[in-house]
Structures are given as C-alpha cells and as structure tokens.
Design an enzyme around this catalytic site. Structure first.
Site, PDB file in Angstrom:
ATOM      1  N   ALA A   1      -2.516 -17.963 -85.160  1.00 31.95           N
ATOM      2  CA  ALA A   1      -2.748 -16.550 -85.443  1.00 31.95           C
ATOM      3  C   ALA A   1      -4.088 -16.395 -86.164  1.00 31.95           C
ATOM      4  O   ALA A   1      -4.695 -17.389 -86.583  1.00 31.95           O
ATOM      5  CB  ALA A   1      -1.613 -16.000 -86.302  1.00 31.95           C
TER       6      ALA A   1
ATOM      7  N   GLN B   1      -4.939 -15.462 -89.125  1.00 28.10           N
ATOM      8  CA  GLN B   1      -4.949 -16.069 -90.459  1.00 28.10           C
ATOM      9  C   GLN B   1      -4.241 -17.432 -90.446  1.00 28.10           C
ATOM     10  O   GLN B   1      -3.451 -17.757 -91.334  1.00 28.10           O
ATOM     11  CB  GLN B   1      -4.306 -15.129 -91.472  1.00 28.10           C
ATOM     12  CG  GLN B   1      -5.202 -14.010 -91.948  1.00 28.10           C
ATOM     13  CD  GLN B   1      -6.361 -14.508 -92.809  1.00 28.10           C
ATOM     14  OE1 GLN B   1      -6.273 -15.530 -93.476  1.00 28.10           O
ATOM     15  NE2 GLN B   1      -7.472 -13.772 -92.771  1.00 28.10           N
ATOM     16  N   SER B   2      -4.562 -18.252 -89.477  1.00 27.33           N
ATOM     17  CA  SER B   2      -3.879 -19.532 -89.306  1.00 27.33           C
ATOM     18  C   SER B   2      -4.286 -20.553 -90.367  1.00 27.33           C
ATOM     19  O   SER B   2      -5.457 -20.917 -90.480  1.00 27.33           O
ATOM     20  CB  SER B   2      -4.177 -20.103 -87.921  1.00 27.33           C
ATOM     21  OG  SER B   2      -3.700 -21.421 -87.805  1.00 27.33           O
ATOM     22  N   ASN B   3      -3.300 -21.066 -91.104  1.00 29.83           N
ATOM     23  CA  ASN B   3      -3.540 -22.175 -92.015  1.00 29.83           C
ATOM     24  C   ASN B   3      -3.828 -23.456 -91.243  1.00 29.83           C
ATOM     25  O   ASN B   3      -4.652 -24.274 -91.647  1.00 29.83           O
ATOM     26  CB  ASN B   3      -2.319 -22.400 -92.914  1.00 29.83           C
ATOM     27  CG  ASN B   3      -1.986 -21.196 -93.766  1.00 29.83           C
ATOM     28  OD1 ASN B   3      -2.843 -20.637 -94.432  1.00 29.83           O
ATOM     29  ND2 ASN B   3      -0.724 -20.786 -93.745  1.00 29.83           N
TER      30      ASN B   3
ATOM     31  N   VAL C   1      -5.309 -23.799 -88.315  1.00 26.71           N
ATOM     32  CA  VAL C   1      -6.681 -23.808 -87.806  1.00 26.71           C
ATOM     33  C   VAL C   1      -7.651 -24.183 -88.910  1.00 26.71           C
ATOM     34  O   VAL C   1      -8.561 -24.998 -88.717  1.00 26.71           O
ATOM     35  CB  VAL C   1      -7.045 -22.448 -87.174  1.00 26.71           C
ATOM     36  CG1 VAL C   1      -8.556 -22.322 -86.949  1.00 26.71           C
ATOM     37  CG2 VAL C   1      -6.306 -22.273 -85.849  1.00 26.71           C
TER      38      VAL C   1
END
Length: 335
Positions: free
Chosen positions: A73, A75-77, A79
């Site tokens: 998503a 706000q991907s942690n 990534v």
C-alpha cells in the site's frame, strides 16, 4: 528446527527486547502484559519485515540478483524496509504502491513511509486500488529480465515460505528469552495481515512443541479468509523446515473484529491503543497494524478473554513511521 540450512543475510539488531509492561497491566487489571520489540530491528527505523528480508535476501544473493521488486500500500512498511535493505546491499529497487485507501490527505500520500522511500531513491510506480499486485510485480520482473537485469520479486509483506522463516526464527529467539527469564508464555498476540509473521510463528512454535497459542488480530481480511491464508502459508513453512505432520488447523487462530471500515482506515480503538501505549509505557504503535492489533488485545482483556495471571506477549511489528501519514486524525483524537 535447523534454520542454518537456509541462506540468510544477517540484518536485524537481534535479539530484540522482551519487556514487561507493568503500567498497562495495572491499568487493565491483568493479564501480565509483555511486548516483543520487533519495532527495534534496526534498519530504516526497524520493523518485522527485516526478519523476513534476512532470508529473502539470503536467497537473492545466492541467485546473483541485481534488482529487487516488491509492492505494498502507499504507506507500506514493507516497501520502506525492503528499499533500505536494497540500498545497504547495493541493489536497485522498484516498488509498486497501491492506492488501497481513497484519500487526498497529503500527509498520507507524501509523508511517513513515502517520504523515506523517496529519500532512498527507489523507483516508485503507482497502481489503483483493487489491482492484482502480485501479477503486476511479476510483470515488472519480466520486463527487467528482458532488459538484462536479474530481478528478485518479493510478494507483499515478504510473505512467502522463505520470508516466513524469519518468524520461525523469532519463535526460537522468543523461547530462548523466555526460558532464560523463567517466563511462562501463555498466549502470543500480534497484528496479522499478509500472513507471513503469523505463519512463521505458528510453524516455529509447532516445531518446538512450545504449547503457545498464537492469536492474530486481523487488519484486512474476514476471519475465514485470513485463517485460510495463514494456515496455507504455515503448511508451506512446515514443509520447508521438515516438520512432519504439517500444521494443525486449530493452531491457526485469527480475530478479525477490529478491522473497522477497512485496511488502513483509522478506528477509535486503534487511536486509543496508540495513546495508551504512548502515555503509559512510552511505546509508539503504528496506525495500520500494531495499533489495531493492540486495540483487539485491549478489548479482549476488557471482555475477560484472558486470566488475570496469564502471561500474554504482544509482538510489536513496527511501523511507527506511518503515524506521520495519519497526523491529522491522530492529532484530533489526542486533543
């Protein structure tokens, strides 16, 4: 469970601390609450994905990879942590970010994890909500391969049988800590999304015959779907580590009553959990995963789901950077 048989790049600041939360325990009237600080794994502010990336990147090194491709998503942690590990290892990184949440909030679209992604200089592509993201990253991988690259495609959350080995490893680590401390762990609770963390823990504890029940608090899917996803992946991990007999279906337990309106959409329970941990233990949760996971644990305690003298460990999976993507909502909640 001989995990040294699998290639691994050591990235974590481990073992992460296992801490008692006396103030929250007193506030809620029991059970005895403990927290496994996997928000403190080190790289790019830490988080649970570094555990998975140790094994994923171990495999990638053996394959001679030049370019890492993954997705999440906005706000991907995952990534953010993948981008940091790629930078540390001198690899190129492409991330596909899905607009999974309908919002024009600039904090969400450009702050938090997104800001850090840009600072690390990775190639970012966006996709609309509802896209088959696995198919998209596979297509990007094929394109890179045709251009002479050697890509390594990592699924969302790093959640495949290789990545989930990271949390089978945590099961070993946690048992060693508990045994050294003389701590009997009755229950373990954490936020469950892409299934890799829970699948690895379940497979690890089953292999160790630990007798610890794992409860995943869902952040996205309905219970039946989440439990099926976790069980399927736990079975794959069990096969990989050589656990005969597979995974008992009853070993996979999820509660998905705390998702709210959907993935990444704030809830009052999440905001309360974030503030309670911050104000009583000086610990910051995140708004998408650990915040909703802790909201579920707090509500279940209030409903009497745990004995007063039970020892319950909450696995903090990190993601505090995401708080800055939800600053407007959280500022209003804290006022």
């Amino acid at each position: 469970m001989h995990l040294a048989r699998f290639p691994r790049v050591k990235l974590c600041h481990a073992p992460t601390a296992l801490e008692h939360m006396p103030n929250l325990t007193r506030l809620l009237g029991g059970p005895q609450l403990w927290i496994k600080r996997d928000d403190c794994t080190g790289i790019a502010t830490g988080g649970n994905k570094v555990r998975k990336l140790e094994y994923l990147m171990g495999e990638a090194v053996e394959l001679g990879v030049t370019h890492v491709v993954t997705q999440g998503a906005v706000q991907s942690n995952h990534v953010r942590q993948t981008a940091a590990v790629a930078a540390k290892m001198g690899l190129r990184c492409t991330a596909l970010l899905e607009h999974r949440i309908a919002t024009n909030d600039p904090d969400y679209l450009y702050g938090g994890n997104v800001l850090l992604d840009h600072l690390m200089g990775i190639n970012i592509e966006y996709r609309p909500g509802g896209t088959d993201m696995q198919a998209e990253i596979e297509a990007v991988g094929e394109k890179l391969r045709s251009q002479g690259e050697t890509p390594y495609v990592i699924p969302g959350g790093g959640s495949n049988a290789v990545g989930a080995l990271g949390y089978a490893h945590v099961a070993l680590e946690l048992m060693a800590q508990a045994n050294e401390m003389g701590l009997r762990i009755d229950r373990l609770v954490h936020a469950t999304g892409s299934a890799g963390t829970q699948a690895g823990l379940v497979a690890g504890f089953e292999a160790l015959n630990a007798g610890i029940r794992v409860l995943g608090i869902g952040v996205r899917n309905p219970r039946d779907k989440q439990e099926a996803n976790v069980h399927k992946l736990a079975e794959a991990v069990a096969a990989k580590i050589g656990l005969t007999g597979g995974i008992r279906r009853e070993a996979v337990e999820c509660n998905c009553d705390y998702v709210g309106e959907g993935y990444g959409i704030p809830t009052e329970g999440m905001a309360e959990a974030v503030m309670l941990l911050a104000r009583h233990e000086g610990i910051f949760l995140d708004p998408v995963y650990s915040g909703k996971g802790m909201a579920g644990l707090i509500d279940l305690i209030r409903k009497g789901a745990f004995g007063r003298d039970e020892n319950v460990v909450f696995v903090h999976t990190g993601g505090q950077v995401g708080l800055f993507g939800y600053s407007d909502y959280l500022n209003r909640a804290a006022a």
